[in-house]
Design a protein around this motif. Structure first.
Motif, PDB file in Angstrom:
ATOM      1  N   ASN A  91      37.919  36.438  42.910  1.00  0.00           N
ATOM      2  CA  ASN A  91      38.419  37.600  42.171  1.00  0.00           C
ATOM      3  C   ASN A  91      39.427  38.381  43.008  1.00  0.00           C
ATOM      4  OD1 ASN A  91      37.128  39.769  43.689  1.00  0.00           O
ATOM      5  ND2 ASN A  91      35.195  39.224  42.673  1.00  0.00           N
ATOM      6  N   ALA A  92      40.147  39.275  42.324  1.00  0.00           N
ATOM      7  CA  ALA A  92      41.253  40.002  42.955  1.00  0.00           C
ATOM      8  C   ALA A  92      40.769  40.855  44.120  1.00  0.00           C
ATOM      9  CB  ALA A  92      41.943  40.877  41.912  1.00  0.00           C
ATOM     10  N   GLU A  93      39.634  41.494  43.967  1.00  0.00           N
ATOM     11  CA  GLU A  93      39.100  42.374  45.002  1.00  0.00           C
ATOM     12  C   GLU A  93      38.796  41.612  46.283  1.00  0.00           C
ATOM     13  OE1 GLU A  93      36.131  46.065  44.546  1.00  0.00           O
ATOM     14  OE2 GLU A  93      35.170  44.111  44.203  1.00  0.00           O
ATOM     15  N   VAL A  94      38.115  40.491  46.156  1.00  0.00           N
ATOM     16  CA  VAL A  94      37.740  39.689  47.323  1.00  0.00           C
ATOM     17  C   VAL A  94      38.985  39.109  47.995  1.00  0.00           C
ATOM     18  CG1 VAL A  94      36.557  37.570  48.063  1.00  0.00           C
ATOM     19  CG2 VAL A  94      35.438  39.143  46.466  1.00  0.00           C
ATOM     20  N   VAL A 115      42.155  48.277  49.406  1.00  0.00           N
ATOM     21  CA  VAL A 115      42.098  47.361  48.253  1.00  0.00           C
ATOM     22  C   VAL A 115      42.021  48.150  46.951  1.00  0.00           C
ATOM     23  CG1 VAL A 115      40.644  45.663  47.077  1.00  0.00           C
ATOM     24  CG2 VAL A 115      41.158  45.394  49.514  1.00  0.00           C
ATOM     25  N   GLU A 116      41.177  49.178  46.927  1.00  0.00           N
ATOM     26  CA  GLU A 116      41.059  49.994  45.715  1.00  0.00           C
ATOM     27  C   GLU A 116      42.380  50.680  45.392  1.00  0.00           C
ATOM     28  OE1 GLU A 116      38.672  53.973  44.196  1.00  0.00           O
ATOM     29  OE2 GLU A 116      37.639  52.547  45.518  1.00  0.00           O
ATOM     30  N   VAL A 122      48.823  48.783  41.111  1.00  0.00           N
ATOM     31  CA  VAL A 122      49.398  47.716  40.278  1.00  0.00           C
ATOM     32  C   VAL A 122      48.649  47.567  38.955  1.00  0.00           C
ATOM     33  CG1 VAL A 122      50.254  46.479  42.291  1.00  0.00           C
ATOM     34  CG2 VAL A 122      47.998  45.881  41.366  1.00  0.00           C
ATOM     35  N   ASN A 123      47.799  48.555  38.635  1.00  0.00           N
ATOM     36  CA  ASN A 123      47.082  48.588  37.352  1.00  0.00           C
ATOM     37  C   ASN A 123      46.194  47.351  37.138  1.00  0.00           C
ATOM     38  OD1 ASN A 123      46.359  49.800  34.902  1.00  0.00           O
ATOM     39  ND2 ASN A 123      47.972  48.744  33.757  1.00  0.00           N
ATOM     40  N   LEU A 124      45.474  46.973  38.198  1.00  0.00           N
ATOM     41  CA  LEU A 124      44.550  45.841  38.098  1.00  0.00           C
ATOM     42  C   LEU A 124      43.125  46.220  38.501  1.00  0.00           C
ATOM     43  CD1 LEU A 124      46.637  42.858  39.571  1.00  0.00           C
ATOM     44  CD2 LEU A 124      45.961  43.197  37.183  1.00  0.00           C
ATOM     45  N   PHE A 125      42.882  47.507  38.702  1.00  0.00           N
ATOM     46  CA  PHE A 125      41.557  47.897  39.186  1.00  0.00           C
ATOM     47  C   PHE A 125      40.461  47.506  38.198  1.00  0.00           C
ATOM     48  CE2 PHE A 125      38.054  50.942  39.858  1.00  0.00           C
ATOM     49  CZ  PHE A 125      37.775  50.660  41.192  1.00  0.00           C
ATOM     50  N   LYS A 126      40.726  47.658  36.911  1.00  0.00           N
ATOM     51  CA  LYS A 126      39.708  47.327  35.913  1.00  0.00           C
ATOM     52  C   LYS A 126      39.459  45.818  35.851  1.00  0.00           C
ATOM     53  CE  LYS A 126      42.908  47.107  31.950  1.00  0.00           C
ATOM     54  NZ  LYS A 126      44.126  47.143  32.798  1.00  0.00           N
ATOM     55  N   ASP A 127      40.388  45.037  36.393  1.00  0.00           N
ATOM     56  CA  ASP A 127      40.258  43.571  36.383  1.00  0.00           C
ATOM     57  C   ASP A 127      39.866  43.022  37.756  1.00  0.00           C
ATOM     58  OD1 ASP A 127      41.297  43.226  33.623  1.00  0.00           O
ATOM     59  OD2 ASP A 127      43.145  43.998  34.501  1.00  0.00           O
ATOM     60  N   GLN A 141      51.793  38.371  38.799  1.00  0.00           N
ATOM     61  CA  GLN A 141      52.904  38.974  39.528  1.00  0.00           C
ATOM     62  C   GLN A 141      52.513  40.329  40.112  1.00  0.00           C
ATOM     63  OE1 GLN A 141      54.526  36.393  40.136  1.00  0.00           O
ATOM     64  NE2 GLN A 141      56.583  37.061  39.602  1.00  0.00           N
ATOM     65  N   ARG A 142      51.753  41.112  39.353  1.00  0.00           N
ATOM     66  CA  ARG A 142      51.314  42.403  39.871  1.00  0.00           C
ATOM     67  C   ARG A 142      50.343  42.223  41.039  1.00  0.00           C
ATOM     68  NH1 ARG A 142      48.659  45.205  35.495  1.00  0.00           N
ATOM     69  NH2 ARG A 142      49.149  43.584  33.981  1.00  0.00           N
ATOM     70  N   PHE A 143      49.491  41.209  40.955  1.00  0.00           N
ATOM     71  CA  PHE A 143      48.627  40.918  42.107  1.00  0.00           C
ATOM     72  C   PHE A 143      49.476  40.468  43.299  1.00  0.00           C
ATOM     73  CE2 PHE A 143      46.252  38.080  44.852  1.00  0.00           C
ATOM     74  CZ  PHE A 143      45.149  38.868  45.156  1.00  0.00           C
ATOM     75  N   GLY A 144      50.522  39.700  43.019  1.00  0.00           N
ATOM     76  CA  GLY A 144      51.414  39.270  44.090  1.00  0.00           C
ATOM     77  C   GLY A 144      52.045  40.445  44.810  1.00  0.00           C
ATOM     78  N   ILE A 145      52.433  41.478  44.058  1.00  0.00           N
ATOM     79  CA  ILE A 145      52.976  42.676  44.686  1.00  0.00           C
ATOM     80  C   ILE A 145      51.903  43.383  45.515  1.00  0.00           C
ATOM     81  CG2 ILE A 145      53.696  45.033  44.164  1.00  0.00           C
ATOM     82  CD1 ILE A 145      55.997  43.209  44.223  1.00  0.00           C
TER      83      ILE A 145
END
Length: 295
Positions: A91-94, A115-116, A122-127, A141-145
């Motif tokens: 997952n994105a957080e890990v 991380v938070e 990048v508006n991915l906290f809920k994901d 792409q937002r995770f890439g940034i």
């Protein structure tokens, strides 16, 4: 803060000259590197990112010699390549926590806060608990940034970041890059003119490994303003028009070609003067290297 590239050249073993004496001054802010596929943009980005060597020339990031002191550059660099791999089940957080550890952020509480903060940015906290393999193209792409921002880099390189994104995701990405570009050098490498027009205060056009133009977009537009004319023609007339006029672009509309030419004087013959835009600047430069019908 400034990135200075002087007389950079690179020829691959197969004989392809990817960079031919490239010189650029890249100031703080958003800098657009515009060119068609195969222009040498990715080669230049990879060289700046210390992922490959040049044959000759120099790159300086302030006082850092990029080609010689690669580790110092990597400590200040955020890089989002055109194609970057993700571990689909993580997952994105890990994943961001792991990247932060690799960047030398050892304290767990500090990584957690970072991380938070990045996922919120990048508006991915809920994901954050979702596997990266489930992300859409825009989310990737937002995770890439986010991963490129780990370590507060002073130089960020993004290579073709909006290719394949839908309009809403592209707008989100524009807003994110604009915010980042306020405090750092961001090089945006793209073949999409709209990306540069929307985001960048400085730019360069590159084709076949050579810099054809650099400066502010408005300066480029000013140089061709009053010189752009258009006319609708039949497709079978194109060759004769190309022999007589400096054709910079063509677009097929309802079975007819909308032809745009560059001329210092009014060509008459049914041509209509039109306001110049950044796309005209791009095609005006590129058409000197590449047949405009193939652009």
């Amino acid at each position: 803060m400034e990135l200075k590239i002087n007389n950079l050249s690179k020829t691959y073993p197969n004989g392809v000259r990817a960079l031919n004496d490239v010189s650029l001054n890249v100031p703080q802010g958003m800098f657009g590197l515009l060119g068609p596929n195969g222009a040498g943009k990715s080669t230049l980005m990879r060289t700046i990112a210390t992922l490959q060597d040049a044959d000759s020339g120099s790159i300086m990031l302030d006082e850092i010699n990029v080609l010689e002191d690669k580790q110092a550059v990597r400590e200040r660099l955020g890089y989002l390549p055109q194609d970057f791999g993700l571990y689909p089940r993580i997952n994105a957080e890990v994943m961001l926590d792991h990247i932060a550890q690799m960047k030398g952020i050892g304290k767990k509480s500090e990584r957690k806060d970072l991380v938070e903060s990045l996922l919120q940015k990048v508006n991915l906290f809920k994901d954050r608990k979702k596997g990266l393999g489930t992300f859409s193209g825009g989310m990737r792409q937002r995770f890439g940034i986010a991963q490129a921002l780990v370590g507060s880099p002073s130089l960020i390189i993004v290579d073709e970041p909006t290719a394949g994104l839908d309009p809403s995701e592209r707008n989100r990405f524009y807003n994110l890059l604009s915010e980042i570009g306020e405090n750092t050098i961001v090089i945006l490498s793209t073949h999409i003119v709209e990306d540069v027009n929307t985001l960048c205060s400085n730019m360069a056009i590159i084709c076949q490994g050579e810099v054809l133009m650099q400066g502010q977009p408005k300066e480029g537009i000013a140089k061709v303003q009053g010189k752009i004319f258009k006319k609708a023609i039949n497709k079978d007339e194109l060759d004769s028009y190309r022999n007589e006029y400096q054709v910079i672009s063509t677009k097929l509309i309802e079975g007819r070609l909308s032809l745009r030419i560059e001329s210092d004087t009014d060509p008459a013959n049914g041509f209509e003067a039109v306001p110049a835009d950044l796309e005209d600047v791009y095609f005006s430069n590129i058409s000197k290297k590449v047949d405009p019908i193939t652009i």
